[in-house]
Design a protein around this motif. Structure first.
Motif, PDB file in Angstrom:
ATOM      1  N   SER A  42     -15.061   7.953  10.792  1.00  0.00           N
ATOM      2  CA  SER A  42     -13.956   8.336   9.905  1.00  0.00           C
ATOM      3  C   SER A  42     -12.694   7.592  10.341  1.00  0.00           C
ATOM      4  O   SER A  42     -11.832   8.152  11.012  1.00  0.00           O
ATOM      5  CB  SER A  42     -13.740   9.850   9.950  1.00  0.00           C
ATOM      6  OG  SER A  42     -12.707  10.233   9.080  1.00  0.00           O
ATOM      7  N   PHE A  88      -9.130  -1.938   4.463  1.00  0.00           N
ATOM      8  CA  PHE A  88      -7.885  -1.975   5.200  1.00  0.00           C
ATOM      9  C   PHE A  88      -7.295  -3.376   5.103  1.00  0.00           C
ATOM     10  O   PHE A  88      -8.003  -4.352   4.815  1.00  0.00           O
ATOM     11  CB  PHE A  88      -8.120  -1.646   6.686  1.00  0.00           C
ATOM     12  CG  PHE A  88      -8.616  -0.242   6.926  1.00  0.00           C
ATOM     13  CD1 PHE A  88      -8.245   0.807   6.103  1.00  0.00           C
ATOM     14  CD2 PHE A  88      -9.446   0.024   8.006  1.00  0.00           C
ATOM     15  CE1 PHE A  88      -8.688   2.097   6.337  1.00  0.00           C
ATOM     16  CE2 PHE A  88      -9.908   1.308   8.255  1.00  0.00           C
ATOM     17  CZ  PHE A  88      -9.529   2.353   7.423  1.00  0.00           C
ATOM     18  N   GLU A  92      -0.391   4.571  -1.221  1.00  0.00           N
ATOM     19  CA  GLU A  92      -1.511   5.158  -0.475  1.00  0.00           C
ATOM     20  C   GLU A  92      -1.101   5.586   0.929  1.00  0.00           C
ATOM     21  O   GLU A  92      -1.871   6.272   1.612  1.00  0.00           O
ATOM     22  CB  GLU A  92      -2.653   4.148  -0.364  1.00  0.00           C
ATOM     23  CG  GLU A  92      -3.201   3.688  -1.708  1.00  0.00           C
ATOM     24  CD  GLU A  92      -4.244   2.590  -1.554  1.00  0.00           C
ATOM     25  OE1 GLU A  92      -4.516   2.176  -0.401  1.00  0.00           O
ATOM     26  OE2 GLU A  92      -4.784   2.145  -2.578  1.00  0.00           O
ATOM     27  N   ASN A  93       0.081   5.180   1.352  1.00  0.00           N
ATOM     28  CA  ASN A  93       0.507   5.423   2.730  1.00  0.00           C
ATOM     29  C   ASN A  93       0.982   6.865   2.936  1.00  0.00           C
ATOM     30  O   ASN A  93       1.614   7.455   2.061  1.00  0.00           O
ATOM     31  CB  ASN A  93       1.656   4.498   3.117  1.00  0.00           C
ATOM     32  CG  ASN A  93       1.221   3.057   3.303  1.00  0.00           C
ATOM     33  OD1 ASN A  93       0.036   2.773   3.473  1.00  0.00           O
ATOM     34  ND2 ASN A  93       2.181   2.141   3.281  1.00  0.00           N
ATOM     35  N   CYS A 103      -9.072   5.272  10.085  1.00  0.00           N
ATOM     36  CA  CYS A 103      -7.849   5.091   9.315  1.00  0.00           C
ATOM     37  C   CYS A 103      -7.151   3.847   9.864  1.00  0.00           C
ATOM     38  O   CYS A 103      -7.518   3.330  10.923  1.00  0.00           O
ATOM     39  CB  CYS A 103      -6.929   6.311   9.412  1.00  0.00           C
ATOM     40  SG  CYS A 103      -6.256   6.625  11.065  1.00  0.00           S
ATOM     41  N   PHE A 156       0.825  -1.212   0.000  1.00  0.00           N
ATOM     42  CA  PHE A 156       0.000   0.000   0.000  1.00  0.00           C
ATOM     43  C   PHE A 156       0.861   1.266   0.000  1.00  0.00           C
ATOM     44  O   PHE A 156       0.384   2.342   0.356  1.00  0.00           O
ATOM     45  CB  PHE A 156      -0.917   0.019   1.228  1.00  0.00           C
ATOM     46  CG  PHE A 156      -1.849  -1.160   1.319  1.00  0.00           C
ATOM     47  CD1 PHE A 156      -2.880  -1.320   0.408  1.00  0.00           C
ATOM     48  CD2 PHE A 156      -1.673  -2.122   2.301  1.00  0.00           C
ATOM     49  CE1 PHE A 156      -3.743  -2.405   0.488  1.00  0.00           C
ATOM     50  CE2 PHE A 156      -2.519  -3.211   2.388  1.00  0.00           C
ATOM     51  CZ  PHE A 156      -3.561  -3.358   1.475  1.00  0.00           C
ATOM     52  N   TYR A 191      -9.874  12.082  11.584  1.00  0.00           N
ATOM     53  CA  TYR A 191     -10.130  10.672  11.877  1.00  0.00           C
ATOM     54  C   TYR A 191     -10.625  10.538  13.314  1.00  0.00           C
ATOM     55  O   TYR A 191     -10.154  11.227  14.217  1.00  0.00           O
ATOM     56  CB  TYR A 191      -8.861   9.835  11.716  1.00  0.00           C
ATOM     57  CG  TYR A 191      -8.235   9.885  10.336  1.00  0.00           C
ATOM     58  CD1 TYR A 191      -9.003   9.717   9.187  1.00  0.00           C
ATOM     59  CD2 TYR A 191      -6.866  10.100  10.174  1.00  0.00           C
ATOM     60  CE1 TYR A 191      -8.427   9.761   7.932  1.00  0.00           C
ATOM     61  CE2 TYR A 191      -6.275  10.143   8.914  1.00  0.00           C
ATOM     62  CZ  TYR A 191      -7.066   9.980   7.796  1.00  0.00           C
ATOM     63  OH  TYR A 191      -6.495  10.028   6.548  1.00  0.00           O
ATOM     64  N   ARG A 241      -3.115   5.053   6.409  1.00  0.00           N
ATOM     65  CA  ARG A 241      -3.905   5.137   5.176  1.00  0.00           C
ATOM     66  C   ARG A 241      -5.383   5.057   5.546  1.00  0.00           C
ATOM     67  O   ARG A 241      -5.752   4.474   6.579  1.00  0.00           O
ATOM     68  CB  ARG A 241      -3.529   4.036   4.175  1.00  0.00           C
ATOM     69  CG  ARG A 241      -3.774   2.626   4.664  1.00  0.00           C
ATOM     70  CD  ARG A 241      -3.252   1.588   3.660  1.00  0.00           C
ATOM     71  NE  ARG A 241      -4.061   1.480   2.461  1.00  0.00           N
ATOM     72  CZ  ARG A 241      -5.052   0.604   2.328  1.00  0.00           C
ATOM     73  NH1 ARG A 241      -5.379  -0.223   3.322  1.00  0.00           N
ATOM     74  NH2 ARG A 241      -5.739   0.532   1.215  1.00  0.00           N
ATOM     75  N   ASP A 242      -6.229   5.641   4.688  1.00  0.00           N
ATOM     76  CA  ASP A 242      -7.668   5.618   4.987  1.00  0.00           C
ATOM     77  C   ASP A 242      -8.490   4.991   3.855  1.00  0.00           C
ATOM     78  O   ASP A 242      -9.714   5.025   3.892  1.00  0.00           O
ATOM     79  CB  ASP A 242      -8.186   7.023   5.308  1.00  0.00           C
ATOM     80  CG  ASP A 242      -7.892   8.035   4.210  1.00  0.00           C
ATOM     81  OD1 ASP A 242      -7.557   7.616   3.084  1.00  0.00           O
ATOM     82  OD2 ASP A 242      -8.004   9.254   4.475  1.00  0.00           O
ATOM     83  N   ASN A 243      -7.818   4.435   2.838  1.00  0.00           N
ATOM     84  CA  ASN A 243      -8.537   3.760   1.760  1.00  0.00           C
ATOM     85  C   ASN A 243      -9.002   2.378   2.217  1.00  0.00           C
ATOM     86  O   ASN A 243      -8.254   1.638   2.855  1.00  0.00           O
ATOM     87  CB  ASN A 243      -7.655   3.615   0.520  1.00  0.00           C
ATOM     88  CG  ASN A 243      -7.414   4.939  -0.184  1.00  0.00           C
ATOM     89  OD1 ASN A 243      -8.055   5.939   0.127  1.00  0.00           O
ATOM     90  ND2 ASN A 243      -6.491   4.969  -1.120  1.00  0.00           N
ATOM     91  N   ARG A 244     -10.221   2.025   1.898  1.00  0.00           N
ATOM     92  CA  ARG A 244     -10.758   0.701   2.217  1.00  0.00           C
ATOM     93  C   ARG A 244     -10.693  -0.193   0.985  1.00  0.00           C
ATOM     94  O   ARG A 244     -10.771   0.307  -0.142  1.00  0.00           O
ATOM     95  CB  ARG A 244     -12.214   0.813   2.704  1.00  0.00           C
ATOM     96  CG  ARG A 244     -12.417   1.755   3.863  1.00  0.00           C
ATOM     97  CD  ARG A 244     -11.721   1.319   5.141  1.00  0.00           C
ATOM     98  NE  ARG A 244     -12.299   0.138   5.729  1.00  0.00           N
ATOM     99  CZ  ARG A 244     -13.280   0.151   6.651  1.00  0.00           C
ATOM    100  NH1 ARG A 244     -13.790   1.298   7.054  1.00  0.00           N
ATOM    101  NH2 ARG A 244     -13.727  -0.978   7.162  1.00  0.00           N
TER     102      ARG A 244
END
Length: 533
Positions: A93, A74, A50-51, A95, A47, A128, A69-72
Motif C-alpha cells: 500500500s 506516481f 489529488e494531493n 504512497c 497533481f 500506507y 498522494r496514492d494514485n498511480r
C-alpha cells in the motif's frame, strides 16, 4: 522558536492552498530551478487535485509543507518505471511524498522534523506501508535523518538532481527523527496506557480455568473487586460491558413490576435498547445529554407498579456524573431495586454499592487492565435461570467459572487492581481540575460542567469547525483525544479522559495546542466566510 509557536495540519482552506502554491514556486522555481519562473510567482502542482498537503502553521502563515498522494502512476513511476521493480522487497500500500519544502528562515530542522513525524502518523493511520520521494541531492543528509533510504538511479538535470528514496515505519523508527518521536499519549476513556507490570502479568504462561491455582486466583480478584466497591458478591464474565449489562437485563426480566430507566446520554439510551431487547416493561425518564436528573423528576416517574430503577453512573458520552447518593436514597425510600452501569466510574472514583441491587464494570477503562473482562456486582443470592451464558445464577453456582476463562486477562486484571487506591482517585480529580481550569481560561465551553464526572471532560467545538478535523490534528501531534465516536461527531464534541497517569507538562502542551488549533481554525474559516471563499 518555541514549540507553541507553530503546529501541523492538513490543508483545507483556500488561503492555505494559495500559500502552498507560492511556497511551491519559491522552492521549485526560484531556489531549485526545476520549473520556469512566472509573473504570478505561483506554482500549482500538476497533481494538486489529488494531493493531501501537510502544512506547518506559524500564526496564520504556511511556513512548511509536503504533499501526499496514492494514485498511480506516481511522478517517480514516470521517471524510473514502476517503483516496485527497483526494490528487493514487496510493496502493498504505497504512497508518494512530494514538494517537501520549508521557508529558508525556518530551516533549523524543527519544522522538517515535525513534518516527518506528522507524515508518519498520517501514513500509518491511512494504512500506507511505504512512502516514496524524489529528494533533492542538496538535502540528502536531512532526508537520511528523517528515515528516507535511497534506491534506484538519480533523476532530473544537472541543475536539479533528485535521488529516489523510500520511507517505511522501520526506517523511520531507526532514524534520528523516529528515535526522538514521543509516544502517542491517549486521552481516551478506553483503551488506556497499559503499565509494564500489567503487560508482564498478561505474558504469564496460561493455566487451566479448571485448576486449583486458577480458582484461587479468581477468588482473590473477586475479593479485591468486591472490597473496592463495598459489594458482597461479584462475578467475572469473559466479554465487554455490554455483556454485563445484558446479564443485568436478564435478571430484571425475572422481577415483577415495571422499571424506570434514566437516560441522559448515549449509554443511558443503550440501556433502554437492551431492556427492549429483553422485553422488559419499563418507563423512561429522558433528559437532554449532559442534563442532571432532579429528585422531583425521578419521583414523578415512579408509580405503585415501579419495582426497579436502572441508570448510568458516569455517563461517558457527555461527561456527566449522575448523583449516586440521590439514586440510592430514592430507591430506598420507595423500596425499589437500583441497578447501575458503573463501567466508566469503576476505578476512576470512589464507588460505594451498598444499597445497589445490581451493578456492572469492566477490566479496561479506569482500572487500566486489558479490555475483555466484565463484572456484575450484587449483594443477594442468585439462582440459575436462563439464557445460560448470560445467567448470573449459573456463574454464582460455579464460582464465576462455568465456562472457559482467560488466566492471562485475569492476571493482568489483578496486577492493575493492586495499583488502585485513594491516590489513584485523587490523581484523576487533580487531572480533571487542571484541564477544566485550563480550558475555561481559554474560553472553551465544557458540557456538564456543574455535574462533571472527574473521569472525562467534554468540550463543545464551535459550529464552524469540525471536531473531527481538530481531533485528527491533535492525533497527528501525538495526543489521542476521544472524537471518533458517531455520537460525539453528531454533536461536534471532543472529549479528554483523565484516567491515565499524565505529566503536568504533557497536559499543558496538549491544552495549549488544542486551544491554538481551535483558535486558528475558527479564525481562518470565519475570514474565508467574510471573503466569500
Amino acid at each position: 522558536m518555541s514549540k507553541h509557536e507553530f503546529f501541523f495540519k492538513i490543508a483545507t482552506t483556500a488561503d492555505e492552498f494559495e500559500q502552498i502554491h507560492r511556497l511551491n514556486y519559491q522552492t521549485f522555481s526560484e531556489e531549485i530551478p526545476q520549473h520556469e519562473k512566472n509573473e504570478e510567482q505561483k506554482l500549482v502542482d500538476p497533481f494538486h487535485a489529488e494531493n493531501t498537503y501537510i502544512i506547518c502553521i506559524k500564526e496564520n502563515e504556511v511556513i512548511g509543507m509536503t504533499a501526499i498522494r496514492d494514485n498511480r502512476p506516481f511522478s517517480l513511476d514516470r521517471k524510473i518505471g514502476p517503483v516496485e521493480q527497483s526494490l528487493s522487497f514487496p510493496v502493498h500500500s504505497p504512497c508518494e511524498v512530494r514538494l517537501l519544502s520549508v521557508k529558508k528562515e525556518y530551516r533549523n530542522g524543527q519544522v522538517f522534523l515535525g513534518l516527518a513525524q506528522f507524515l508518519i502518523k498520517y501514513c500509518l493511520k491511512k494504512g500506507y506501508d511505504i512512502a516514496f520521494i524524489s529528494g533533492t541531492v542538496r538535502q540528502l543528509k536531512l532526508y537520511g535523518q528523517l528515515g528516507f533510504q535511497p534506491f534506484a538511479h538519480l533523476t532530473g538535470t544537472n541543475e536539479a538532481l533528485f535521488q529516489p528514496m523510500y520511507l517505511t515505519k522501520k526506517t523511520f523508527d531507526e532514524s534520528i527523527a523516529g528515535r526522538i518521536l514521543p509516544k502517542t499519549i491517549p486521552f481516551l476513556p478506553g483503551p488506556v496506557q497499559i503499565s509494564d507490570k500489567v503487560i508482564n502479568a498478561l505474558r504469564m504462561i496460561p493455566i487451566s480455568h479448571r485448576s486449583d491455582q486458577y480458582k484461587e486466583k479468581i477468588a482473590k480478584v473477586k475479593d479485591v473487586l468486591a472490597k473496592l466497591v463495598n459489594s458482597k458478591y461479584v462475578h467475572i464474565f469473559l466479554g465487554s460491558g455490554t455483556l454485563a449489562n445484558d446479564v443485568v437485563a436478564g435478571q430484571l426480566s425475572l422481577e415483577t413490576g415495571r422499571g424506570l430507566i434514566l437516560a441522559n446520554g448515549e449509554f443511558g439510551s443503550r440501556l433502554v435498547e437492551q431492556a427492549n431487547r429483553f422485553g422488559l416493561q419499563f418507563d423512561v425518564l429522558q433528559k437532554d445529554w449532559g442534563q442532571a436528573f432532579s429528585r422531583d423528576e425521578i419521583v414523578s416517574k415512579i408509580s405503585n407498579t415501579t419495582g426497579w430503577i436502572w441508570a448510568v453512573h458516569s455517563e461517558t458520552s457527555s461527561g456527566i456524573l449522575n448523583n449516586l447518593e440521590l439514586l440510592k436514597e430514592i430507591a430506598s425510600n420507595h423500596q425499589l431495586k437500583l441497578c447501575l452501569d458503573c463501567i466508566s466510574s469503576l476505578g476512576a472514583i470512589e464507588v460505594d454499592l451498598d444499597g445497589v441491587f445490581l451493578a456492572t464494570g469492566v477490566s479496561g477503562k479506569a482500572i487500566r487492565a486489558l479490555t475483555g473482562l466484565s463484572f456484575v456486582f450484587h449483594h443477594h443470592e442468585v439462582q440459575p435461570s436462563s439464557p445460560k451464558y448470560l445467567d448470573l445464577g449459573t456463574y454464582m453456582a460455579k464460582d464465576s467459572i462455568p465456562y472457559s476463562h482467560s488466566s492471562n486477562l485475569l492476571e493482568a486484571l489483578l496486577a492493575a487492581l493492586e495499583d488502585i487506591n485513594r491516590e489513584t482517585f485523587e490523581k484523576v480529580v487533580e487531572t480533571h481540575t487542571y484541564l477544566k481550569d485550563q480550558l475555561k481560561k481559554f474560553g472553551h465551553t465544557i458540557i456538564s460542567e456543574e455535574n462533571s464526572s472527574p473521569m472525562i471532560l467534554t468540550i463543545e467545538i464551535p459550529g464552524v469547525i469540525s471536531s473531527a478535523v481538530i481531533g485528527n490534528i491533535l492525533y497527528n501531534h501525538g495526543y489521542q483525544l476521544h472524537y471518533e465516536s458517531d455520537y460525539l461527531q453528531r454533536r461536534n464534541w471532543i472529549q479528554i479522559a483523565c484516567i491515565d497517569h499524565y505529566d503536568k507538562a504533557d497536559l499543558e502542551r496538549m491544552t495549549n495546542l488544542l486551544n491554538r488549533v481551535i483558535t486558528y481554525e475558527q479564525t481562518t474559516i470565519q475570514q474565508a466566510l467574510v471573503n466569500g471563499k
